[in-house]
Design a protein around this motif. Structure first.
Motif, mmCIF file in Angstrom:
data_model
loop_
_atom_site.group_PDB
_atom_site.id
_atom_site.type_symbol
_atom_site.label_atom_id
_atom_site.label_comp_id
_atom_site.label_asym_id
_atom_site.label_seq_id
_atom_site.Cartn_x
_atom_site.Cartn_y
_atom_site.Cartn_z
ATOM 1 N N TYR A 39 14.743 10.339 -66.510
ATOM 2 C CA TYR A 39 15.546 9.190 -66.106
ATOM 3 C C TYR A 39 14.629 7.997 -65.809
ATOM 4 O O TYR A 39 13.716 8.099 -64.988
ATOM 5 N N ILE A 40 14.876 6.885 -66.499
ATOM 6 C CA ILE A 40 14.033 5.685 -66.336
ATOM 7 C C ILE A 40 14.911 4.500 -65.955
ATOM 8 O O ILE A 40 15.887 4.209 -66.658
ATOM 9 N N ASP A 49 19.971 4.723 -57.532
ATOM 10 C CA ASP A 49 20.412 5.414 -58.762
ATOM 11 C C ASP A 49 19.586 6.674 -59.007
ATOM 12 O O ASP A 49 20.112 7.689 -59.474
ATOM 13 N N HIS A 50 18.286 6.647 -58.653
ATOM 14 C CA HIS A 50 17.460 7.853 -58.821
ATOM 15 C C HIS A 50 17.955 8.971 -57.906
ATOM 16 O O HIS A 50 18.023 10.132 -58.311
ATOM 17 N N GLN A 62 11.679 11.606 -63.158
ATOM 18 C CA GLN A 62 12.187 10.251 -62.940
ATOM 19 C C GLN A 62 11.050 9.251 -62.993
ATOM 20 O O GLN A 62 9.952 9.507 -62.502
ATOM 21 N N PHE A 63 11.370 8.100 -63.557
ATOM 22 C CA PHE A 63 10.395 7.009 -63.621
ATOM 23 C C PHE A 63 11.108 5.750 -63.160
ATOM 24 O O PHE A 63 12.197 5.439 -63.649
ATOM 25 N N ILE A 112 17.076 8.953 -70.491
ATOM 26 C CA ILE A 112 18.204 8.112 -70.044
ATOM 27 C C ILE A 112 17.517 6.850 -69.546
ATOM 28 O O ILE A 112 16.665 6.921 -68.647
ATOM 29 N N ILE A 113 17.854 5.702 -70.134
ATOM 30 C CA ILE A 113 17.170 4.459 -69.753
ATOM 31 C C ILE A 113 18.205 3.429 -69.307
ATOM 32 O O ILE A 113 19.175 3.163 -70.028
ATOM 33 N N TRP A 114 17.980 2.884 -68.122
ATOM 34 C CA TRP A 114 18.864 1.828 -67.609
ATOM 35 C C TRP A 114 18.034 0.584 -67.309
ATOM 36 O O TRP A 114 17.191 0.590 -66.417
ATOM 37 N N LEU A 115 18.276 -0.475 -68.095
ATOM 38 C CA LEU A 115 17.663 -1.777 -67.820
ATOM 39 C C LEU A 115 18.634 -2.548 -66.919
ATOM 40 O O LEU A 115 19.609 -3.120 -67.407
#
Ligand SMILES: C[S@@+](CC[C@H](N)C(=O)[O-])C[C@H]1O[C@@H](n2cnc3c(N)ncnc32)[C@H](O)[C@@H]1O
Length: 331
Positions: A39-40, A49-50, A62-63, A112-115
């Protein structure tokens, strides 16, 4: 006070938006195995969110990154697991760092990437999103949040409504570059959702450009939402499927999910009222009734007028189970 400085108890819509995302992730990846995912995102100072993806889905890889060094020091203090990596980095560097990030979690297959942008440099954001998309693979999930506040197009604040609408569209086109805005966009009117609708089309266009670069990848929209706790924001989520892959992703059950969407521009507006616990209990006791009867049960208007109050109550009915109770300090 900027949107991010408003306390969460006064930002129920952002909270609901994030909870729907976590439920969406559950629907998408539960059968694939959440433990296969990294998860990024830009987790902000508290990595809310993390925490959510860890608590609800068990994702430990997680990142989190931020371009503000002090924010990252605070993230490191708050990180939910000892495997959470917090790094000082600008989103512009994310695409070229994806392999390095994957290398930190060698047993994981997917991203999973969330900007979760707050600024209004939509052009850079769309470019970064495209660079991320072309590097993804089957089973990945991509999400982008953009500022859709009409006021960010200041040039469109004077003149009559038609002039304003045209000026805003012209301003957006000159800021983003003609190639990044669909030719059909000629006006952005005074409707609070109008910029969100146009940006949704720009994201769809960006995804089609990514597809031209990587024809074997499909970018499938699964959820588009908007809310305005402080400034109006637009959030779009898509999944990546590879042509010819044996697995259908998202799987056939996904479309049964109440919030599932299959087009980019089908925006779900989260516009719940800010309620006290007492007000919530009253509404919950009347949840099966019509909006008008719920309003009568309250005996006051939760918004500035009856029309807006009814809209907010309809939104409350739709998203009631995600409405924050704020009993837990880490929520
Ligand atoms: C909206 S907050 C994140 C909230 C968090 N995702 C959540 O669910 O509560 C966005 C964070 O990203 C950082 N940020 C904004 N634009 C950035 C960029 N282009 N690159 C890196 N960090 C950025 C901000 O400093 C802020 O801490």
């Amino acid at each position: 006070m900027s949107g991010s400085d408003i306390p969460y108890q006064l930002r129920p819509s952002k909270f609901i938006d994030r909870q729907i995302f976590v439920e969406l992730l559950g629907r998408l990846i539960q059968s694939r195995g959440p433990e296969a995912y990294i998860y990024i995102s830009m987790g902000g100072r508290h990595l809310v969110d993390h925490y959510a993806v860890y608590k609800d889905l068990g994702i430990k890889a997680q990142f989190s990154f931020d371009n503000d060094k002090n924010q990252v020091a605070r993230q490191a203090f708050n990180r939910p697991t000892d495997t959470t990596v917090c790094a000082t980095m600008d989103s512009a560097d994310l695409p070229s760092k994806l392999d390095e990030i994957a290398g930190k979690f060698p047993s994981k297959r997917n991203f999973i990437i969330w900007l979760d942008y707050t600024g209004t440099d939509h052009k850079a954001q769309l470019q970064e999103a495209e660079e991320v998309l072309v590097r993804l693979r089957h089973g990945d999930v991509f999400r982008i949040t953009m500022n859709a506040n009409l006021k960010c197009l200041k040039e469109g604040s004077s003149g009559n409504p038609a002039e304003r609408a045209k000026k805003r569209a012209d301003t957006l086109r000159s800021r983003l570059g003609g190639a990044n805005v669909p030719t059909s966009v000629t006006v952005i009117d005074d409707d609070p959702l109008s910029l969100a609708r146009v940006l949704a089309q720009c994201v769809a266009l960006m995804a089609s450009k990514a597809k031209l670069r990587e024809p074997s990848l499909n970018f499938v929209p699964v959820l588009t939402t908007s809310y305005a706790d402080g400034q109006r924001m637009l959030t779009m989520t898509c999944v990546v499927s590879e042509q010819g892959h044996a697995e259908i992703f998202p799987n056939a059950n996904f479309k049964r999910w109440a919030f599932a969407r299959r087009t980019w521009d089908d925006i779900q507006d989260i516009s719940v009222p800010v309620l006290s616990a007492k007000e919530r209990f009253r509404l919950d006791a009347n949840l099966k009734k019509s909006g008008k009867k719920m309003l009568t049960a309250l005996r006051f208007l939760p918004a500035e007028n009856e029309e807006q109050s009814l809209l907010e109550l309809a939104s409350y009915k739709k998203f009631q189970r995600f409405y924050p109770a704020f009993r837990h300090v880490d929520d």
